[in-house]
Design a protein around this motif. Structure first.
Motif, PDB file in Angstrom:
ATOM      1  N   LYS A  85     -11.320  -2.205   7.712  1.00  0.00           N
ATOM      2  CA  LYS A  85     -10.393  -1.229   7.141  1.00  0.00           C
ATOM      3  C   LYS A  85      -9.507  -0.645   8.236  1.00  0.00           C
ATOM      4  O   LYS A  85      -9.954  -0.404   9.359  1.00  0.00           O
ATOM      5  CB  LYS A  85     -11.186  -0.112   6.458  1.00  0.00           C
TER       6      LYS A  85
ATOM      7  N   GLU B 266      -6.837   2.633   8.720  1.00  0.00           N
ATOM      8  CA  GLU B 266      -6.309   3.873   8.160  1.00  0.00           C
ATOM      9  C   GLU B 266      -5.168   4.361   9.043  1.00  0.00           C
ATOM     10  O   GLU B 266      -5.353   4.604  10.233  1.00  0.00           O
ATOM     11  CB  GLU B 266      -7.408   4.929   8.050  1.00  0.00           C
ATOM     12  N   THR B 267      -3.993   4.479   8.446  1.00  0.00           N
ATOM     13  CA  THR B 267      -2.822   4.927   9.185  1.00  0.00           C
ATOM     14  C   THR B 267      -1.860   5.607   8.228  1.00  0.00           C
ATOM     15  O   THR B 267      -1.836   5.298   7.024  1.00  0.00           O
ATOM     16  CB  THR B 267      -2.121   3.751   9.877  1.00  0.00           C
ATOM     17  N   ASN B 268      -1.085   6.533   8.744  1.00  0.00           N
ATOM     18  CA  ASN B 268      -0.060   7.212   7.945  1.00  0.00           C
ATOM     19  C   ASN B 268       1.342   6.783   8.342  1.00  0.00           C
ATOM     20  O   ASN B 268       2.319   7.474   8.031  1.00  0.00           O
ATOM     21  CB  ASN B 268      -0.198   8.735   8.108  1.00  0.00           C
TER      22      ASN B 268
ATOM     23  N   TYR C 218       0.846  -1.188   0.000  1.00  0.00           N
ATOM     24  CA  TYR C 218       0.000   0.000   0.000  1.00  0.00           C
ATOM     25  C   TYR C 218       0.882   1.240   0.000  1.00  0.00           C
ATOM     26  O   TYR C 218       1.955   1.257   0.609  1.00  0.00           O
ATOM     27  CB  TYR C 218      -0.898   0.033   1.240  1.00  0.00           C
TER      28      TYR C 218
ATOM     29  N   GLU D 176      -7.447  -2.350   3.323  1.00  0.00           N
ATOM     30  CA  GLU D 176      -8.743  -3.027   3.385  1.00  0.00           C
ATOM     31  C   GLU D 176      -8.537  -4.531   3.513  1.00  0.00           C
ATOM     32  O   GLU D 176      -7.698  -5.118   2.822  1.00  0.00           O
ATOM     33  CB  GLU D 176      -9.574  -2.707   2.144  1.00  0.00           C
TER      34      GLU D 176
ATOM     35  N   GLU E  27      -2.914   5.399   1.973  1.00  0.00           N
ATOM     36  CA  GLU E  27      -3.960   4.582   1.358  1.00  0.00           C
ATOM     37  C   GLU E  27      -4.562   3.655   2.415  1.00  0.00           C
ATOM     38  O   GLU E  27      -3.837   2.999   3.165  1.00  0.00           O
ATOM     39  CB  GLU E  27      -3.349   3.752   0.230  1.00  0.00           C
ATOM     40  N   PRO E  28      -5.903   3.597   2.534  1.00  0.00           N
ATOM     41  CA  PRO E  28      -6.507   2.710   3.531  1.00  0.00           C
ATOM     42  C   PRO E  28      -6.211   1.243   3.226  1.00  0.00           C
ATOM     43  O   PRO E  28      -6.234   0.814   2.072  1.00  0.00           O
ATOM     44  CB  PRO E  28      -8.005   3.015   3.427  1.00  0.00           C
TER      45      PRO E  28
END
Length: 717
Positions: free
Chosen positions: A599, A601-603, A548, A555, A552-553
C-alpha cells in the motif's frame, strides 16, 4: 450463588436404585458395627460407620456413573451499533448543514444516559473503525470513499445482543457493492439518518465511458460517452477527448430532454503502449459542481500487426487452408516458407530475416527428411532461445526422428515411431468447453466438435507432457481413446500448441455449408492465445484501480511464479513509484499462494508510474510496470445529493425506519425503548463427570485406609 441457576445429578440407571443401594449400604454397615471385638464406645463406632458408608457410597457412585449438570444464567444487555459517515462528502456545503447535523447527532447519542451506555460508535468510509466516546473529535470527515457494504461485513453477532443498527450518512456509495442483501441477512433492524439535499441540482456529469481496453495501433476503435444532465436540456456543450493530456478530438453536442446524451469518438492510436485518456465536458454557468465534468481512463494499445510465419515441409491442402484463415485477420501479417524439393523453396526470400521478424511460427508438416539442417537449426534457436510461440500441425511428410530436435519445446513427447495413419474424429468433453480455442458459432459447441469429419492421426506414439493441456482426444469407430489430438502448453514464458493429425482441412471444407467457423476460430484464437504476453509473465503487479481520489490509499497486488509455474511465497517484491514531484518505495508482503500485497499513502495528486521487481536468493524472477493517477476525480464530491432511496430501502427491508436530517429526536425514543425491552438471558450448561474423576478413586482409598487405621489402633479384628 456463583451465578449458578440449577444443579442436577444424572445417573446411568434409575435414581431409585441408587437410593435403595444407599439405604442398603447404610443398613449393612450399621449391622456390621452393632458389636465389635473388642467393644468400643458408641461415638467411635459411629465414626467407623460413617467412614465405611462413605467409602461404599463412592463405589456405588462409580457403578451408577453420576454426572453433575450445572446451569448458569447470564443477562446480556442490548447493544446499539452506531455508524457515522466519515467521508469527505459530509463536508459538502449544500445548505443543509451536513457536518452540523452529524456532530449534533454524535453529541446527543454520547450524552443521553440510557442510550450512551448501550451504544457502540463506529466511523466508516473506506474502512470501519471503532470510536470511543472520548475520541469523537477524531471523526473529521476525511475518508476518500464510502463503502457501506463494509459496515455490515464488519458486524459480528456471536454472543452479542445487538438490538439495532443506526447509520447517519448521505447514502452515496463510491466504493463496494450494494449493502441491502448483507443487511437483510443480519436480521437486525437498521435505522438510517439521511444528511444532504434530496433536491435535483443543475449539473452535468460524464456518467459512463465504454471502450475496448485492448486495441491495436493504427486501427480505429469507438469510444462511447454517456452524459447525464439535469436542468440544461437543449443547451450545447463541447466534449473533448484527450490522450496523455493532449487534445485529439472535440464535438459540440446538444443535451437531450431526457437527461441522457450519447456520443461516439472514433479513436486511432498512433503508437503502442498504455494511454491515459480523458473525456472532459465544457463548463456551463449554473452547474452545482464541476468535479464530475471529466472521466479519465486507460487504454492498452497493442502493436497493430502480428507477424505470422508459416513454415511448411511441402505444399498441401492443410497449408492452404491455414494460410487463408490467418490472412482473413487484418491484424496479422502472414508470410510463408514452403519447401518444394531438396534446398528448393517456393518463395525467393531471405529465410533468416523472415524467421527473425516473425512473432508467431506455424509449422505445417515440418520438418521432413529433406528439410535443410540450417533451417531446422534456425527454427530451433528461435523457439528455444527467443521463446517464440509456435503451433505445429503434423501434416503429411513429417520426419519424427528429425522432429525430436524440437522435442524439449514441443507440448508432447515422441515415443515409438510407427508408419501410417488412423482415421479419427475429435473427442471434446465438457471440461474443455470454456477453452477459448474451442469456441465456435454453433449452438452446441461440444456437439459441433464431436461431429466433425475424421482426420488422419499418425500412428507414432505421441504423449502429452504433464504440464500440457489436452483440449481434444480422439475417437476411432466411435470408441474413445486416450490419444491426444489438440494440445497446448504454457511453461514459464514459453507457449506452444499442436494439432497431431493431417487433413485438418476437412474440418473447414465440410462445415462451410453449415456456416460453422470451427476451423477459422481455432486458427485465429490459437494465434491470439500464443501472442498474449500477459499470460506469459512469471511476475505481475497491479494497482487495484487505475484512478484514485485524493487521500485514498493506493493498494497493489502481485503474483510471483517460478519457471514451472509453481507459486513463490518467499520472494522479495519491491515497487518503485514516481510522480513529477516525488518518488516512493513499497516493500510488498506475502499472503501465501504466490500472492503479495502492499500500500502507498500519499496526498500528492498527479500521474504516477510504477515498476516492480521480484527477487529470490538474489536472482530476479521478473519485473512489471504500469501507471495510475491520483486526484483526477474527487469521487466523494461528484454526487452532492443524498441517496434517500438507498437509505429508505435499507431501513424498510430490515424492519427499521428512515429519518430526515435533524428530525431524529423520535429515533432516540425508539432506541431508549429498545434498550429496556431487548434484554436477553443466556443459559449455559456444563457437565462434570463425577464417576471417572481421580478424586473419586482417591476418596475411596482414603476412606478405606482411614477405617483400617482406626480399627488397627483400637485392636479390632
Amino acid at each position: 450463588m456463583f451465578g449458578i441457576d440449577k444443579l442436577t445429578i444424572n445417573y446411568a440407571f434409575s435414581s431409585v436404585y441408587f437410593y435403595l443401594g444407599l439405604i442398603l449400604i447404610a443398613a449393612y454397615t450399621y449391622y456390621n458395627y452393632r458389636y465389635t471385638v473388642p467393644q468400643v464406645n458408641s461415638a467411635f463406632r459411629y465414626v467407623l460407620i460413617v467412614i465405611r458408608t462413605l467409602a461404599l457410597l463412592l463405589i456405588l457412585f462409580t457403578i451408577f456413573e453420576p454426572i453433575l449438570s450445572i446451569a448458569r444464567r447470564k443477562v446480556i444487555e442490548p447493544v446499539n451499533l452506531v455508524f457515522v459517515d466519515d467521508s469527505k462528502s459530509i463536508k459538502i456545503d449544500d445548505g443543509t448543514g451536513r457536518m452540523a447535523t452529524v456532530e449534533g447527532f454524535l453529541h446527543k447519542i454520547s450524552s443521553t444516559g440510557s442510550i450512551k451506555n448501550s451504544a457502540e460508535i463506529y466511523s466508516f468510509g473506506s474502512k470501519v473503525s471503532r470510536v470511543s466516546p472520548d475520541s469523537l473529535g477524531k471523526i473529521n470527515f476525511s475518508e476518500s470513499s464510502t463503502n457501506i457494504s463494509k459496515v455490515f461485513g464488519s458486524i459480528k453477532t456471536e454472543n452479542r445482543n445487538i438490538s439495532s443498527i443506526v447509520m447517519i450518512s448521505d447514502g452515496v456509495i463510491t466504493d463496494g457493492s450494494n449493502p441491502v442483501f448483507q443487511a437483510e441477512r443480519l436480521g437486525i433492524p437498521v435505522y438510517t439518518v439521511g444528511v444532504g439535499d434530496t433536491s435535483k441540482r443543475n449539473n452535468l456529469e460524464v456518467r459512463r465511458v465504454l471502450f475496448n481496453e485492448y486495441v491495436y495501433s493504427g486501427t480505429p476503435t469507438t469510444i462511447n460517452v454517456t452524459i447525464a444532465s439535469a436542468g440544461f436540456k437543449g443547451k450545447a456543450v463541447p466534449v473533448t477527448l484527450y490522450e496523455n493530456n493532449r487534445q485529439i478530438a472535440q464535438q459540440n453536442v446538444t443535451l437531450s430532454d431526457e437527461g441522457m446524451t450519447n456520443l461516439n469518438f472514433t479513436y486511432t492510436a498512433q503508437s503502442p503502449g498504455e494511454k491515459k485518456m480523458n473525456v472532459a465536458l465544457g463548463k456551463l454557468e449554473g452547474e452545482f459542481t464541476y468535479a464530475d465534468n471529466n472521466k479519465p481512463f486507460y487504454l492498452n494499445v497493442l502493436n497493430n500487426k502480428i507477424n505470422a510465419l508459416i513454415i511448411s515441409g511441402s505444399p498441401s491442402p492443410d497449408l492452404s487452408f491455414v494460410r487463408n484463415s490467418l490472412m482473413a485477420d487484418e491484424n496479422l501479417r502472414v508470410a510463408t516458407l514452403t519447401q518444394i524439393g531438396p534446398n528448393r523453396f517456393l518463395e525467393n526470400v531471405n529465410q533468416t530475416q523472415l524467421i527473425d521478424s516473425s512473432g508467431i511460427i506455424f509449422l505445417v508438416g515440418f520438418p521432413t527428411s529433406q528439410t535443410p539442417e540450417r533451417l531446422l537449426t534456425k527454427v530451433q534457436q528461435e523457439i528455444r532461445d527467443k521463446n517464440k510461440p509456435f503451433l505445429i500441425i503434423l501434416s503429411e511428410g513429417v520426419d519424427y526422428n528429425r522432429l525430436k530436435v524440437l522435442q524439449p519445446e514441443l507440448p508432447f513427447t515422441i515415443g515409438r515411431i510407427t508408419a501410417g495413419y488412423t482415421e479419427a474424429q475429435p473427442l471434446v468433453t465438457a471440461n474443455e468447453m470454456q477453452n477459448p480455442l474451442l469456441q465456435n458459432n454453433a449452438t452446441n459447441v461440444i456437439d459441433a466438435w464431436n461431429n466433425l469429419p475424421p482426420v488422419s492421426r499418425t500412428n507414432t506414439e505421441l504423449v502429452a507432457k504433464p504440464e500440457s493441456n489436452v483440449l481434444s482426444r480422439i475417437r476411432v469407430n466411435n470408441v474413445p481413446l486416450n490419444n491426444p489430438l489438440i494440445v497446448t502448453r504454457k511453461l514459464g514464458n514459453k507457449k506452444s500448441a499442436a494439432i497431431m493429425a493431417k487433413n485438418i482441412w476437412r474440418w473447414k471444407l465440410e462445415t462451410s455449408e453449415k456456416k460453422l467457423d470451427i476451423f477459422d476460430r481455432l486458427m485465429l484464437s490459437g494465434t491470439k492465445w500464443l501472442n498474449t504476453s500477459e499470460e506469459q509473465k512469471l511476475f505481475t503487479i497491479r494497482p487495484t484501480k487505475k484512478i484514485y481520489s485524493l487521500g485514498e490509499p493506493v493498494e497493489f497486488t502481485a503474483q510471483v511464479y517460478n519457471e514451472t509455474l509453481n507459486p513463490v511465497d518467499d520472494a522479495e517484491v519491491k515497487i518503485g513509484i514516481k510522480s513529477e514531484k516525488n518518488e516512493y518505495n513499497v516493500l510488498m508482503n506475502s499472503i501465501g499462494g504466490g500472492l503479495y500485497e502492499g500500500k502507498l499513502e500519499t496526498n500528492d495528486p498527479g500521474d504516477y508510474t510504477y515498476s516492480g521487481t521480484a527477487r529470490l536468493n538474489g536472482q530476479q524472477l521478473g519485473k512489471d510496470a504500469g501507471r495510475f493517477s491520483i486526484g483526477d476525480v474527487e469521487i466523494e464530491m461528484i454526487n452532492p445529493g443524498m441517496d434517500k432511496d438507498l437509505l429508505e430501502l435499507l431501513s424498510r427491508q430490515t424492519g427499521g425506519r428512515f429519518f430526515y436530517g435533524k428530525n431524529y429526536d423520535e429515533l432516540f425514543n425508539i432506541l431508549n425503548e429498545i434498550s429496556k425491552s431487548k434484554v436477553k438471558e443466556k443459559v449455559s450448561q456444563s457437565e462434570i463427570i463425577l464417576w471417572s474423576s481421580q478424586w473419586m478413586l482417591l476418596g475411596i482409598i482414603v476412606f478405606f485406609a482411614a477405617e483400617w487405621f482406626l480399627r488397627k489402633r483400637s485392636g479390632m479384628l
